[in-house]
Scaffold this active site. Sequence first.
Site, PDB file in Angstrom:
ATOM      1  NE  ARG A   1      -3.668  -2.157   2.714  1.00 22.75           N
ATOM      2  CZ  ARG A   1      -3.435  -3.239   3.460  1.00 22.75           C
ATOM      3  NH1 ARG A   1      -2.298  -3.333   4.145  1.00 22.75           N
ATOM      4  NH2 ARG A   1      -4.328  -4.212   3.538  1.00 22.75           N
TER       5      ARG A   1
ATOM      6  CE  LYS B   1      -7.361  -0.379   3.773  1.00 24.85           C
ATOM      7  NZ  LYS B   1      -8.372  -0.928   2.853  1.00 24.85           N
TER       8      LYS B   1
ATOM      9  CG  HIS C   1      -4.720   0.090  -4.159  1.00 20.21           C
ATOM     10  ND1 HIS C   1      -3.933   0.520  -3.124  1.00 20.21           N
ATOM     11  CD2 HIS C   1      -5.593  -0.804  -3.628  1.00 20.21           C
ATOM     12  CE1 HIS C   1      -4.329  -0.064  -2.003  1.00 20.21           C
ATOM     13  NE2 HIS C   1      -5.321  -0.885  -2.286  1.00 20.21           N
TER      14      HIS C   1
ATOM     15  NE  ARG D   1      -3.318  -4.079  -1.362  1.00 14.42           N
ATOM     16  CZ  ARG D   1      -2.589  -4.552  -0.362  1.00 14.42           C
ATOM     17  NH1 ARG D   1      -1.282  -4.407  -0.376  1.00 14.42           N
ATOM     18  NH2 ARG D   1      -3.153  -5.173   0.657  1.00 14.42           N
TER      19      ARG D   1
ATOM     20  CG  HIS E   1      -5.673  -8.811   2.284  1.00 15.04           C
ATOM     21  ND1 HIS E   1      -5.880  -9.356   1.041  1.00 15.04           N
ATOM     22  CD2 HIS E   1      -5.574  -7.462   2.076  1.00 15.04           C
ATOM     23  CE1 HIS E   1      -5.911  -8.405   0.127  1.00 15.04           C
ATOM     24  NE2 HIS E   1      -5.721  -7.246   0.732  1.00 15.04           N
TER      25      HIS E   1
ATOM     26  CE1 TYR F   1      -6.249  -6.601  -5.046  1.00 12.36           C
ATOM     27  CE2 TYR F   1      -6.673  -7.777  -3.008  1.00 12.36           C
ATOM     28  CZ  TYR F   1      -6.280  -6.633  -3.666  1.00 12.36           C
ATOM     29  OH  TYR F   1      -5.931  -5.527  -2.948  1.00 12.36           O
TER      30      TYR F   1
END
Length: 410
Positions: free
Chosen positions: A259, A284, A353, A356, A379, A388
């Site tokens: 990120r 996150k 992103h 990513r 995650h 994804y």
Amino acid sequence: MSNTNDQLITELRTVLSSQQYSPVVIGNYCAYARGFVEYLAQQSIDVVEVTETQVVQYLHHAVALFRKRHGRSPGPYWHSIPRSGIHALLRLAQGQWPSPPKAACVADALRFAICDEYETWLREERGLATASIDALMWEGRNFLAWQIDRHGPDSLMTMSVSDIDSYMDTRSPHQTRRSVKDVAERLRSMLRYLHRTGRVAIDLSPHVIAPLLYAYEGVPSILTPDQVAAVLQASGEDKTSAGLRDHAILQLLATYGLRSGEICNLRIEDMDWRAESIRIRHTKTRASSFLPLMAPVGEAVLAYLQVGRPATDAREIFVRTRAPYRKLGLLASMVRRRLTAAGVTPAGKNGSHIFRHARAVEMLRAAVPQKVIGDLLGHRSTESTAPYLKLATEDLRAIALDVPGQEVRS
């Protein structure tokens, strides 16, 4: 000008020099700061009491002086120089700029108190990341100002569903469905807190209406392997300080799918050259991962540290190319610039992103387990990685079956 103000300008010059501003910039900043304190003296205003409104008023005054001296208006970006010098002066004089807002009435005092408590609760009780707290706080402040300005400080206890609907109506125009849903979720958080602390009679959060988004709705932008290679090749040919920095960042994006905030917060001590590993602080989840330091990434970062990075006390690896040499903020504009330079035009969004997304799809197509992909991307659960899967559409086309149809007879 008083001795106190003379001393303040001298201190400003010293601070700017320590931050490695160029002599020309230092001279310009101090000249405009001196003009500002002279203006304050004429108005009998102490520099420690200056507000943003008074800065705006002075800039209008400075433009008028420019017209009088030169017989023309200044250029469109001229105001950024005096404003920057004045802001540097005010940070020195007041310790913080812009200064924290001061309560001018009972309504302001109520709003500030609620927001301070709400922010503490989000950070200490819920343990949210800084970026999440910032988004929630913006919506919370905006909603409280809207409600209290309309109906007064006593209106929170009697707030109704119609008030919530009216607020959402003001926030919905020109927003995408995804953005409206985000607004609704942030508003629900504030409403739950207001009810939890007894400031609202009933919990109104279930009554916030948001658009229904279907699972995996919309396909994010993605780069092909050839496009990623083209961007890396183009950035690698730029041997300027900015080029070395950007190439190292793009290598991190392409190799690990990090990120933007994880790259901006990457610190020098996170690189373990002996163990050939790199520590990533996930923005996150607030967890840390240790990843193998791949050769292209290590070489690009090392080249930047040795040749391109300016001398600074900042511990973050990637810093601005101009003083003050502090860490980078967002990477979106840099990524867009490098995509354009490489002649790459994504179909949709073109922020960081997309690298990513590209890394996730590359691993999916290489049959890497979804749990491993989620661990690399930082995650918390496989549910976060699932979206994804929809990006690997070429794989689905490759195994598509012919559907027999009715034979057409002539």
